[in-house]
Design a protein around this motif. Structure first.
Motif: not given
Length: 344
Positions: A289-311
């Motif tokens: 469960a903790a890894i899943f939440f961290a995955y969401l956090e990491s996905g948000a950071n990576v998504g803002s770096l490599f696509s046009d979605i803002t943080p």
């Protein structure tokens, strides 16, 4: 019943992730790339993957902290403040006595941070059993105050005069936990967190205290008639809950920061409650469960770096996932607690 709970959790997570995909699809000019970055990005390199696991370490411990309190039918809403004070006290002791051997100092600081967070939470437990003060309210108010007290020290007596922000001085780097997946921030604290979780799991399954915590959570009145020290068990459960929150704070300091920074905890305490709800208070399930939440956090950071979605958009999606999962888990918890009261 366990299979039903797992199925409900799986459906809830699936719906939440589906909402995330839908929001990205209608707001991004390149939705395929944005969705790919958000969901696959955390696994695209050792750096992102290690940082994701590093972010899960404090969540494992705050999730464990919340699950211990919930298992005793106590609602510790003060994890954020307990984590903050545990980290502050541990950082100060480390900085003050950094000339000591790491083999002596680090275990001593871990114990002190555990006690700092634990005593704060145990006080709310004491007020509950002796003064009939709702622990949800008292733990929240005390925690809210303690965060500001911690900030006072970071902006005043314990501030590094050379820092350009509210932060304590760095302590000796030899006291930092070693990295286990460079160049990411994943550190040896992951083994400490996993070890603590397994110890708590066996304590809950095999020890008298674990049995008493479980029975107190299921039915306090029956437990009292059975001769169990319900009041003492409640205080001990709160002590352990706050203690693990304090440990989460100082382990994150030892692993990543090397000093205390104002607001560094970034909601680890609050997210720990959601982690415990997803894990259904099972100590071992706190890890995924903790890894899943961290995955969401990491996905948000990576998504803002490599696509046009803002943080900010990524945070909104993450928040939608958070609230949907939390609402489902909280509803189940309140329903179970209501049934326990009516049966009692």
């Amino acid at each position: 019943m366990k299979n039903l709970n797992l199925l409900r959790t799986f459906i809830t997570i699936s719906i939440a992730l589906g909402i995330g995909i839908f929001v990205i699809a209608i707001t991004s000019s390149e939705p395929a790339n944005a969705i790919s970055s958000f969901f696959i990005g955390p696994f695209s390199s050792a750096y992102f993957f290690g940082n994701m696991l590093a972010a899960s370490i404090p969540l494992m411990l705050t999730g464990l902290a919340a699950s211990i309190a919930f298992s005793a039918s106590a609602f510790n809403l003060g994890l954020e403040g307990q984590l903050y004070i545990g980290a502050l006290v541990g950082t100060y002791i480390t900085w003050k006595f950094q000339a000591l051997s790491p083999l002596l100092l680090i275990p001593l600081v871990l114990v002190i941070s555990f006690l700092a967070g634990g005593i704060i939470a145990a006080f709310s437990g004491y007020l509950k059993v002796k003064r009939n003060v709702n622990e949800l309210i008292s733990s929240f108010l005390i925690s809210y105050t303690l965060v500001y007290i911690g900030d006072f020290f970071l902006e005043g007596p314990f501030k590094d005069p050379l820092a350009g922000l509210a932060a304590s001085p760095y302590f000796d780097s030899k006291l930092m936990f070693s990295k286990v997946l460079k160049p990411s921030d994943l550190h040896a604290g992951v083994f400490i967190a996993a070890g603590i979780i397994f110890i708590v799991y066996f304590m809950m399954k095999k020890s008298t205290l674990g049995f008493e915590i479980t029975m107190t959570g299921k039915n306090r009145i029956f437990s009292q008639y059975a001769g169990m020290p319900v009041s003492r068990v409640t205080v001990i459960a709160m002590l352990m809950s706050g203690g693990f929150a304090g440990l989460a704070g100082i382990i994150d300091i030892y692993g990543i920061h090397g000093r205390m920074i104002r607001g560094y905890s970034a909601g680890y305490g609050w997210n720990g409650i959601a982690v415990a709800l997803i894990a259904r208070n099972h100590p071992l399930l706190v890890i995924p469960a903790a890894i899943f939440f961290a995955y969401l956090e990491s996905g948000a950071n990576v998504g803002s770096l490599f696509s046009d979605i803002t943080p900010e958009l990524a945070r909104i999606i993450q928040a939608a996932v958070f609230y949907l999962i939390t609402a489902e888990g909280l509803f189940s918890f309140m329903k179970a607690r209501k049934e326990a009261v009516s049966n009692g």
